[in-house]
Design a protein around this motif. Structure first.
Motif, short mmCIF file in Angstrom:
data_model
loop_
_atom_site.label_atom_id
_atom_site.label_comp_id
_atom_site.label_asym_id
_atom_site.label_seq_id
_atom_site.Cartn_x
_atom_site.Cartn_y
_atom_site.Cartn_z
N ASP A 192 5.65 -16.57 1.46
CA ASP A 192 6.38 -15.30 1.47
C ASP A 192 7.14 -15.11 0.17
O ASP A 192 7.19 -14.02 -0.38
N TYR A 193 7.73 -16.20 -0.32
CA TYR A 193 8.50 -16.10 -1.56
C TYR A 193 7.58 -15.73 -2.74
O TYR A 193 7.87 -14.81 -3.50
N VAL A 194 6.46 -16.46 -2.85
CA VAL A 194 5.51 -16.17 -3.93
C VAL A 194 4.99 -14.73 -3.80
O VAL A 194 4.89 -13.98 -4.78
N GLN A 195 4.72 -14.35 -2.55
CA GLN A 195 4.20 -13.01 -2.29
C GLN A 195 5.25 -11.94 -2.62
O GLN A 195 4.92 -10.87 -3.11
N PHE A 196 6.49 -12.27 -2.34
CA PHE A 196 7.58 -11.34 -2.66
C PHE A 196 7.61 -11.05 -4.16
O PHE A 196 7.78 -9.90 -4.57
N VAL A 197 7.40 -12.10 -4.96
CA VAL A 197 7.42 -11.93 -6.42
C VAL A 197 6.31 -10.96 -6.84
O VAL A 197 6.55 -9.98 -7.56
N PHE A 198 5.09 -11.23 -6.37
CA PHE A 198 3.94 -10.37 -6.72
C PHE A 198 4.16 -8.95 -6.22
O PHE A 198 3.91 -7.98 -6.93
N LEU A 199 4.63 -8.84 -4.96
CA LEU A 199 4.78 -7.53 -4.33
C LEU A 199 5.84 -6.68 -5.01
O LEU A 199 5.59 -5.52 -5.34
N ALA A 200 7.02 -7.26 -5.22
CA ALA A 200 8.13 -6.49 -5.78
C ALA A 200 7.76 -5.96 -7.16
O ALA A 200 7.93 -4.77 -7.45
N ILE A 201 7.22 -6.85 -8.00
CA ILE A 201 6.87 -6.43 -9.37
C ILE A 201 5.70 -5.43 -9.32
O ILE A 201 5.73 -4.39 -9.98
N GLY A 202 4.69 -5.74 -8.51
CA GLY A 202 3.50 -4.87 -8.41
C GLY A 202 3.86 -3.48 -7.92
O GLY A 202 3.37 -2.47 -8.44
N GLY A 258 -5.26 -6.01 -11.36
CA GLY A 258 -5.38 -7.35 -10.78
C GLY A 258 -4.06 -7.83 -10.23
O GLY A 258 -4.00 -8.44 -9.15
N PHE A 259 -2.97 -7.55 -10.95
CA PHE A 259 -1.66 -7.98 -10.49
C PHE A 259 -1.30 -7.30 -9.17
O PHE A 259 -0.83 -7.94 -8.23
N LEU A 260 -1.58 -5.99 -9.11
CA LEU A 260 -1.28 -5.27 -7.87
C LEU A 260 -2.20 -5.71 -6.74
O LEU A 260 -1.77 -5.84 -5.59
N ALA A 261 -3.48 -5.97 -7.09
CA ALA A 261 -4.42 -6.44 -6.06
C ALA A 261 -3.93 -7.77 -5.48
O ALA A 261 -3.96 -7.98 -4.26
N ALA A 262 -3.47 -8.67 -6.37
CA ALA A 262 -2.93 -9.95 -5.89
C ALA A 262 -1.70 -9.69 -5.02
O ALA A 262 -1.53 -10.31 -3.97
N GLY A 263 -0.86 -8.74 -5.45
CA GLY A 263 0.33 -8.38 -4.67
C GLY A 263 -0.05 -7.83 -3.31
O GLY A 263 0.54 -8.17 -2.29
N MET A 264 -1.07 -6.99 -3.29
CA MET A 264 -1.51 -6.38 -2.03
C MET A 264 -2.17 -7.43 -1.13
O MET A 264 -2.00 -7.43 0.08
N PHE A 265 -2.94 -8.29 -1.77
CA PHE A 265 -3.57 -9.38 -1.02
C PHE A 265 -2.48 -10.27 -0.43
O PHE A 265 -2.55 -10.71 0.72
N ALA A 266 -1.44 -10.47 -1.25
CA ALA A 266 -0.28 -11.23 -0.78
C ALA A 266 0.38 -10.53 0.40
O ALA A 266 0.76 -11.16 1.39
N ALA A 267 0.48 -9.19 0.29
CA ALA A 267 1.10 -8.42 1.36
C ALA A 267 0.31 -8.57 2.65
O ALA A 267 0.88 -8.74 3.73
N LEU A 268 -1.00 -8.55 2.52
CA LEU A 268 -1.85 -8.71 3.71
C LEU A 268 -1.66 -10.09 4.32
O LEU A 268 -1.44 -10.25 5.52
N MET A 269 -1.68 -11.11 3.44
CA MET A 269 -1.58 -12.48 3.95
C MET A 269 -0.20 -12.75 4.53
O MET A 269 -0.07 -13.36 5.59
N SER A 270 0.85 -12.27 3.85
CA SER A 270 2.21 -12.58 4.31
C SER A 270 2.48 -11.98 5.68
O SER A 270 3.19 -12.56 6.49
#
Lengths: 52, 495
Positions: B184-194, B320-332
């Motif tokens: 969740d923490y790693v995903q938060f980083v990607f999500l917030a910035i993305g 790619g950064f946003l896709a990783a963030g979105m993928f993170a959002a899905l996984m989290s």
């Protein structure tokens, strides 16, 4: 420009700034807490293993 | 489509990182409290990151964007009310402070402490129905985003859903709540910035002031006022306000974080900070949806519009950064929900119904089996079920099945001495009736291939149906408790 347009502009500005501010704080300080969580759980595990 | 190899590499790096964390966390899990509430060691910043990442799923962004696409800036009211509910709870400690002091693992566990084992099992059953029915849509909307955002052919939607489920199930089984909180923490980083970057690009594309002017032209001059908007109006605002409070205190993935925090006071701080984050959680995707509507026109696809629009305007690398963030959002979100509902099934359905105590290791094993089974069910339901209305409306209905009875039972249990066992049963029965009948009828009609709206669909408007469900839930609690009073046994439990 009607009243609701202004309301949503202000709300959006406030939401964006608040989001950016808290996100920055959480990102910077959360890393140390994540490391600490792993350390504490690991510490408990070692303590349990060490018990007679 | 302009999704490059570099963008895919960013996504792959993120997925590998999530797996590595899952493996790392696995070694630290020694008991069920570690697995489900991370040993109650969650502190402020990690708590905020985890709560936001959990409630900021890809599905959230998809349904908010869909609302923005269809109804414009009036949809902002959803975020404002949700944020207000979180802030109110953070300010007052309403429910969350008392519930954290009890040192329980699930909210439904409280229902046994306060009322009876039967109420706990009934609540857990309704919560499981609501959770599993919602999860299928999560997966589908996630796959719709990924297919439209990247260069995956649309024919691969089901394959994409299957791959997503396999990834999420594996790493949830591996690490439990510890891995969920850490990822969740790693995903938060990607999500917030993305999310911030994507919003800047959308505003840059349409213009900060001109996006409001263009929206006025597209949706009409009066469409910004949520109180007079035909989709929202007073009934929606009243329904959504009570729904938002329920979401803060009853929704197991949120409650799990309340119960995982180090102490009750910390919950109040987490809720207040999260309330501001939740303004952005709603505003950004709604803005992207409005941007997509302005780009494709009102006749475009409101669900697929947002990812298609972002894929068109974002540059390589940011994509790619946003896709990783979105993928993170899905996984989290999916991992948190899988573990939350598996925890409910083991702790509140299987364990109370068994006469023999299940060991800690046995509970962890059972929870992992449930993660696998629910993952499989969400895949089957996600592939088969077709949404009639917006995803937002569907999720409101299925969640109200549990909330409409759960809120009066929880609140009355904590704050009203007369709250009784019959009152709790009546509250759940009355509250769940309308949304459960509506959703069940809809599924049955679809299974029979009938496309006309059913009886319960036409009985009330969607907003009135939801509001009535909560009113009925409170009436059930009131009638049952006033008529029967509080038994000596319950009075003893309460004290």
């Amino acid at each position: 420009m009607d009243l609701w347009e202004i309301v949503w502009m202000v709300a959006f500005g406030f939401g964006t700034l608040g989001f950016a501010f808290i996100a920055t704080n959480v990102i910077v300080k959360g890393f140390a807490e994540a490391r600490s969580l792993l350390h504490e759980l690991g510490g408990e595990e070692e303590k349990q293993e060490g018990q007679p | 489509m302009r999704f490059s190899t570099f963008d895919w590499t960013l996504v792959a790096v993120y997925v590998l990182l999530a797996f590595a964390i899952g493996m790392l966390a696995r070694k630290r899990i020694t008991n069920i409290a570690d697995y489900l509430v991370a040993g109650r060691h969650i502190r402020y910043n990690l708590g905020v990151a985890s709560l936001v990442a959990t409630e900021l799923g890809l599905v959230t962004m998809m349904y908010f964007a869909e609302q923005g696409y269809r109804f414009g800036f009036a949809a902002f009211i959803i975020g404002v009310i949700w944020a207000a509910a979180y802030f109110m709870i953070g300010q007052t400690g309403f429910v969350v402070e008392r519930i954290r002091q009890l040192e329980i693992i699930t909210i439904t566990e409280y229902f046994q402490v306060r009322y009876s084992r039967g109420v706990r099992v009934l609540a857990a059953s309704l919560l499981t129905i609501a959770g599993v029915l919602s999860l299928g849509v999560f997966l589908k909307l996630g796959a719709v985003f990924i297919v439209n955002f990247t260069d995956i052919p649309e024919t691969s939607l089901h394959l994409t859903m299957t791959i997503l489920v396999v990834i999420v199930v594996i790493y949830t089984i591996l690490g439990g709540m510890v891995s969920v909180v850490l990822t969740d923490y790693v995903q938060f980083v990607f999500l917030a910035i993305g999310m911030l970057m994507a919003s800047v690009f959308v505003l840059h594309y349409h213009g900060i002031i001109s996006i409001f002017e263009k929206a006025r032209e597209l949706y009409g001059a009066g469409a910004m006022n949520p109180f007079t908007h035909p989709e929202y109006g007073w009934t929606f605002i009243a329904y959504w306000a009570v729904f938002a409070v329920s979401g803060c205190v009853l929704w197991q993935p949120v409650a799990q974080r309340i119960l995982a925090s180090e102490n009750p006071e910390l919950n109040r701080r987490i809720f207040k900070s999260t309330s501001v984050m939740f303004l952005g959680r709603a505003f950004f995707p709604i803005l992207w949806g409005i941007g997509a509507a302005l780009y494709f026109g009102a006749a475009g696809d409101p669900t697929a519009g947002m990812p298609k629009f972002l894929a068109e305007i974002l540059p390589i690398g940011i994509l790619g950064f946003l896709a990783a963030g979105m993928f993170a959002a899905l996984m989290s979100t999916d991992d948190s929900y899988l573990i939350a509902w598996s925890g409910i099934i083991v702790q509140d359905l299987i364990a109370p119904l068994r006469t023999k105590e299940i060991s800690g290791t046995g509970r962890v094993m059972l929870t992992r089996i449930c993660v696998f089974v629910i993952g499989f069910l969400m895949l089957i339901f996600g592939i088969w079920y077709e949404l009639k209305d917006s995803a937002f409306r569907y999720l409101l209905d299925v969640t109200t099945i549990y909330y409409a009875g759960g809120l009066p039972v929880l609140v009355a249990g904590l704050y009203w001495k007369r709250a009784s066992l019959p009152g709790a049963y009546l509250a759940f029965a009355f509250g769940a009736f309308l949304p459960l009948a509506f959703v069940a009828e809809d599924i049955i009609l679809q299974a029979r291939g009938i496309s006309e709206p059913g009886f319960f669909n036409e009985l009330f408007s969607a907003n009135m149906r939801g509001l009535m469900s909560f009113v009925l839930g409170f009436i059930g609690m009131g009638i049952g408790s006033i008529i029967t009073g509080n038994s000596p046994a319950l009075a003893g439990k309460q004290s």
